[in-house]
Design a protein around this motif. Sequence first.
Motif, short mmCIF file in Angstrom:
data_model
loop_
_atom_site.label_atom_id
_atom_site.label_comp_id
_atom_site.label_asym_id
_atom_site.label_seq_id
_atom_site.Cartn_x
_atom_site.Cartn_y
_atom_site.Cartn_z
N GLU A 90 0.62 -5.53 12.66
CA GLU A 90 0.18 -6.41 11.57
C GLU A 90 -1.30 -6.20 11.23
O GLU A 90 -1.71 -6.36 10.08
CB GLU A 90 0.46 -7.89 11.89
CG GLU A 90 -0.34 -8.47 13.03
CD GLU A 90 0.21 -8.22 14.44
OE1 GLU A 90 -0.33 -8.83 15.38
OE2 GLU A 90 1.17 -7.43 14.60
N THR A 91 -2.10 -5.78 12.22
CA THR A 91 -3.51 -5.51 11.94
C THR A 91 -3.67 -4.19 11.18
O THR A 91 -4.56 -4.07 10.34
CB THR A 91 -4.35 -5.47 13.24
OG1 THR A 91 -3.92 -4.38 14.07
CG2 THR A 91 -4.27 -6.78 14.01
N VAL A 92 -2.80 -3.24 11.46
CA VAL A 92 -2.80 -1.96 10.74
C VAL A 92 -2.38 -2.20 9.29
O VAL A 92 -2.97 -1.67 8.35
CB VAL A 92 -1.90 -0.92 11.43
CG1 VAL A 92 -1.78 0.35 10.60
CG2 VAL A 92 -2.42 -0.61 12.83
N GLN A 93 -1.36 -3.06 9.10
CA GLN A 93 -0.89 -3.39 7.76
C GLN A 93 -1.99 -4.10 6.97
O GLN A 93 -2.20 -3.80 5.79
CB GLN A 93 0.37 -4.27 7.83
CG GLN A 93 0.94 -4.62 6.48
CD GLN A 93 1.42 -3.42 5.68
OE1 GLN A 93 1.85 -2.42 6.24
NE2 GLN A 93 1.33 -3.51 4.36
N ALA A 94 -2.70 -5.01 7.61
CA ALA A 94 -3.79 -5.72 6.93
C ALA A 94 -4.88 -4.74 6.51
O ALA A 94 -5.43 -4.85 5.40
CB ALA A 94 -4.37 -6.80 7.85
N LEU A 95 -5.18 -3.76 7.35
CA LEU A 95 -6.17 -2.75 7.02
C LEU A 95 -5.68 -1.88 5.87
O LEU A 95 -6.44 -1.57 4.95
CB LEU A 95 -6.52 -1.90 8.25
CG LEU A 95 -7.52 -0.78 8.02
CD1 LEU A 95 -8.84 -1.31 7.44
CD2 LEU A 95 -7.78 -0.04 9.34
N ALA A 96 -4.43 -1.49 5.89
CA ALA A 96 -3.86 -0.69 4.80
C ALA A 96 -3.98 -1.44 3.47
O ALA A 96 -4.30 -0.84 2.43
CB ALA A 96 -2.41 -0.34 5.09
N GLU A 97 -3.76 -2.74 3.50
CA GLU A 97 -3.89 -3.54 2.28
C GLU A 97 -5.33 -3.59 1.79
O GLU A 97 -5.59 -3.50 0.59
CB GLU A 97 -3.32 -4.94 2.52
CG GLU A 97 -1.81 -4.92 2.68
CD GLU A 97 -1.22 -6.23 3.18
OE1 GLU A 97 -1.96 -7.23 3.34
OE2 GLU A 97 0.01 -6.24 3.43
N PRO A 108 0.82 -1.22 0.00
CA PRO A 108 0.00 0.00 0.00
C PRO A 108 0.86 1.26 0.00
O PRO A 108 1.97 1.28 0.51
CB PRO A 108 -0.79 -0.10 1.30
CG PRO A 108 -0.65 -1.48 1.76
CD PRO A 108 0.62 -2.02 1.18
N GLU A 109 0.29 2.32 -0.55
CA GLU A 109 0.94 3.62 -0.51
C GLU A 109 1.12 4.04 0.95
O GLU A 109 0.30 3.68 1.81
CB GLU A 109 0.08 4.67 -1.19
CG GLU A 109 -0.15 4.49 -2.66
CD GLU A 109 -1.10 5.55 -3.17
OE1 GLU A 109 -0.75 6.75 -3.11
OE2 GLU A 109 -2.20 5.17 -3.60
N PRO A 110 2.16 4.82 1.25
CA PRO A 110 2.37 5.27 2.63
C PRO A 110 1.16 6.00 3.22
O PRO A 110 0.87 5.86 4.41
CB PRO A 110 3.59 6.19 2.52
CG PRO A 110 4.33 5.67 1.33
CD PRO A 110 3.26 5.20 0.38
N ILE A 111 0.44 6.76 2.39
CA ILE A 111 -0.72 7.49 2.93
C ILE A 111 -1.78 6.50 3.43
O ILE A 111 -2.46 6.76 4.42
CB ILE A 111 -1.32 8.49 1.92
CG1 ILE A 111 -2.35 9.39 2.64
CG2 ILE A 111 -1.93 7.79 0.73
CD1 ILE A 111 -2.82 10.57 1.85
N LEU A 112 -1.91 5.36 2.76
CA LEU A 112 -2.91 4.38 3.20
C LEU A 112 -2.51 3.74 4.53
O LEU A 112 -3.37 3.42 5.34
CB LEU A 112 -3.15 3.33 2.12
CG LEU A 112 -3.78 3.89 0.84
CD1 LEU A 112 -3.91 2.80 -0.20
CD2 LEU A 112 -5.12 4.53 1.13
N THR A 113 -1.21 3.60 4.75
CA THR A 113 -0.76 3.11 6.05
C THR A 113 -1.06 4.14 7.13
O THR A 113 -1.49 3.80 8.23
CB THR A 113 0.75 2.78 6.00
OG1 THR A 113 0.95 1.78 4.98
CG2 THR A 113 1.24 2.24 7.33
N ALA A 114 -0.90 5.43 6.80
CA ALA A 114 -1.23 6.50 7.75
C ALA A 114 -2.73 6.51 8.02
O ALA A 114 -3.16 6.69 9.17
CB ALA A 114 -0.76 7.85 7.21
#
Length: 111
Positions: free
Chosen positions: A48-55, A2-8
């Motif tokens: 890892e839950t934040v990363q899953a949400l960003a994806e 994901p783009e960095p903004i989506l991780t934010a």
Amino acid sequence: MPEPILTAVATALATKAATGLYDLVKRKFSGDKKAVATLEAATPEKPETVQALAERLDAASLSDSSFAAALRAEFEVHQDARGGGVTNHVGTVAEGAKVVQTRDVHGNISF
């Protein structure tokens, strides 16, 4: 990835503090139980839950450009509000209804 903004965005959602942003994403995910579960499970204590949400946000953004634009716009509002600015969001207002936008009120408001 994901783009960095989506991780934010995912991080902001995981804190559950960005109400308008959270509501937007929950509406988008409403037809997908796994996506809703990913949103609700996201927590800053478990990266890892934040990363899953960003994806999930990345996939949703790629398949729906209107959602992608709305997500970024709502995230900007959230970022502005965190900086101490005033943020107002008024949805559809019925004809004849009254709306007031304000920041600090000391006293009463009446129509």
